[in-house]
Design a protein around this motif. Structure first.
Motif, mmCIF file in Angstrom:
data_model
loop_
_atom_site.group_PDB
_atom_site.id
_atom_site.type_symbol
_atom_site.label_atom_id
_atom_site.label_comp_id
_atom_site.label_asym_id
_atom_site.label_seq_id
_atom_site.Cartn_x
_atom_site.Cartn_y
_atom_site.Cartn_z
ATOM 1 N N ARG A 174 0.620 -1.554 -0.314
ATOM 2 C CA ARG A 174 -0.044 0.078 -0.320
ATOM 3 C C ARG A 174 0.858 1.145 -0.392
ATOM 4 O O ARG A 174 0.873 2.161 -1.048
ATOM 5 C CB ARG A 174 -1.081 -0.146 0.977
ATOM 6 N N ARG A 175 2.169 1.326 0.995
ATOM 7 C CA ARG A 175 2.690 2.167 0.573
ATOM 8 C C ARG A 175 4.055 2.790 -0.570
ATOM 9 O O ARG A 175 3.605 3.801 -1.096
ATOM 10 C CB ARG A 175 4.192 2.480 1.515
ATOM 11 N N ARG A 190 -5.543 2.283 -9.576
ATOM 12 C CA ARG A 190 -6.178 3.028 -7.958
ATOM 13 C C ARG A 190 -7.548 3.422 -7.675
ATOM 14 O O ARG A 190 -8.499 2.297 -6.726
ATOM 15 C CB ARG A 190 -5.310 4.323 -7.941
ATOM 16 N N ASP A 191 -7.849 3.079 -9.168
ATOM 17 C CA ASP A 191 -9.878 3.283 -8.993
ATOM 18 C C ASP A 191 -10.197 1.964 -8.299
ATOM 19 O O ASP A 191 -11.430 1.669 -7.631
ATOM 20 C CB ASP A 191 -10.305 4.090 -10.338
ATOM 21 N N ARG A 192 -9.989 1.256 -9.745
ATOM 22 C CA ARG A 192 -10.299 -0.297 -9.329
ATOM 23 C C ARG A 192 -9.967 -0.459 -7.358
ATOM 24 O O ARG A 192 -10.730 -0.904 -7.430
ATOM 25 C CB ARG A 192 -9.226 -1.100 -9.857
ATOM 26 N N ALA A 193 -8.997 -0.493 -7.856
ATOM 27 C CA ALA A 193 -9.082 -0.542 -5.604
ATOM 28 C C ALA A 193 -9.386 -0.159 -5.000
ATOM 29 O O ALA A 193 -9.834 -0.460 -4.130
ATOM 30 C CB ALA A 193 -7.474 -0.072 -5.770
ATOM 31 N N ALA A 229 -6.642 -5.306 -0.517
ATOM 32 C CA ALA A 229 -5.395 -4.869 0.178
ATOM 33 C C ALA A 229 -4.620 -6.296 -1.414
ATOM 34 O O ALA A 229 -3.588 -5.981 -1.233
ATOM 35 C CB ALA A 229 -4.944 -5.348 1.410
ATOM 36 N N CYS A 230 -5.614 -7.435 -1.579
ATOM 37 C CA CYS A 230 -5.032 -8.317 -2.379
ATOM 38 C C CYS A 230 -4.655 -7.728 -3.326
ATOM 39 O O CYS A 230 -3.290 -8.068 -4.037
ATOM 40 C CB CYS A 230 -5.591 -9.350 -1.949
ATOM 41 N N HIS A 245 -1.331 -6.288 -7.927
ATOM 42 C CA HIS A 245 -0.890 -4.926 -9.021
ATOM 43 C C HIS A 245 0.798 -4.506 -8.886
ATOM 44 O O HIS A 245 0.695 -4.182 -10.199
ATOM 45 C CB HIS A 245 -1.655 -4.152 -8.965
ATOM 46 N N VAL A 246 0.195 -4.202 -8.037
ATOM 47 C CA VAL A 246 2.593 -3.863 -6.978
ATOM 48 C C VAL A 246 3.072 -4.876 -7.625
ATOM 49 O O VAL A 246 4.601 -4.787 -8.530
ATOM 50 C CB VAL A 246 1.991 -3.347 -6.111
ATOM 51 N N ALA A 247 3.125 -5.776 -7.423
ATOM 52 C CA ALA A 247 4.198 -6.708 -7.151
ATOM 53 C C ALA A 247 4.308 -7.211 -9.321
ATOM 54 O O ALA A 247 5.560 -7.162 -9.880
ATOM 55 C CB ALA A 247 4.078 -8.008 -6.967
#
Length: 243
Positions: free
Chosen positions: A41-42, A53-56, A66-67, A72-74
């Motif tokens: 998240r950070r 970001r909108d979908r999250a 969180a998942c 998506h960051v990974a």
């Protein structure tokens, strides 16, 4: 059975080393969003695009949000390492659907790296290959859910499930469901096009995959099932009329 790498999020500003792809074999990473969700998240504001970001933000359940973010960051961190670009510069697109030609086929990016992503509850599974690839991870269902959905599978798979003691059916169903979804995601088509089309089996080892594909189970924590499907080099994608 493939054993995935455990993904570790780097410190802010640090890049991952470029992973290596073995021809014909997938590279797999497992993301633990319950453990690393806050770290992801950070990192997310400097990595995810506006659409992600909108979908999250629209995900109501905090664990799902969180998942999604962690997965998506990974994904962007790994793709950026392969492509030699910053994670936020990775361009994610969709290939045409093999069934209808619409813009909702397999996810894709520039640079010749094929990938697939699946996330559920607290886990995400990412797969990368030099040919089209699909991956799926799911929590094991209840016996009631198995009873409701088993009839949609290949007739032989439905019979296999019916022959098992009730307590063994959730694990067997998880195996066959993830095998099917991994293959269909690799093809870039939806579940409605193929739940009954292929006999991949409910046993401890998958049956031989559809022509041109290798389907393999993936080792994940207890209470989950996972599988990956990889298309052989030079094989064309499936077409709706061929199924």
């Amino acid at each position: 059975m493939y054993q995935p790498h455990e993904f570790t999020f780097p410190g802010k500003g640090h890049r991952l080393p470029a992973p290596l792809l073995t021809p014909g074999a997938p590279a797999l990473w497992l993301v633990d969003a319950e453990r690393d969700g806050e770290h992801a998240r950070r990192l997310a504001p400097g990595i995810l695009d506006a659409g992600e970001r909108d979908r999250a933000a629209r995900l109501v359940v905090p664990a799902d949000r969180a998942c999604y973010v962690a997965a998506h960051v990974a994904l962007r961190l790994l793709l950026g390492a392969w492509l030699g670009v910053a994670p936020d510069a990775v361009r994610l697109t969709r290939e045409p659907c093999p069934s209808c030609g619409g813009p909702h086929g397999r996810p894709a990016t520039d640079g010749g790296v094929h990938f697939s992503l699946s996330h559920t509850r607290h886990l995400a599974l990412l797969a990368f290959a030099d040919t089209p690839v699909g991956v799926d991870v799911e929590p094991l269902p209840t016996q009631e859910v198995v009873s409701e959905i088993a009839g949609q599978l290949h007739p032989a798979e439905s019979r296999e499930l019916a022959a098992l003691p009730g307590e063994q059916r959730p694990a067997a169903f998880g195996r066959v469901w993830t095998r099917k979804e991994a293959h269909l995601k690799g093809e870039g088509i939806g579940l409605a096009d193929g739940l009954a089309a292929e006999h991949l089996g409910t046993g401890l080892r998958p049956r031989p995959g559809p022509p041109g594909w290798t389907v393999t189970d993936v080792g994940v924590p207890a209470g989950y099932a996972a599988a990956v499907a990889v298309r052989a080099a030079g094989q064309p994608p499936a077409r709706h009329g061929d199924r």
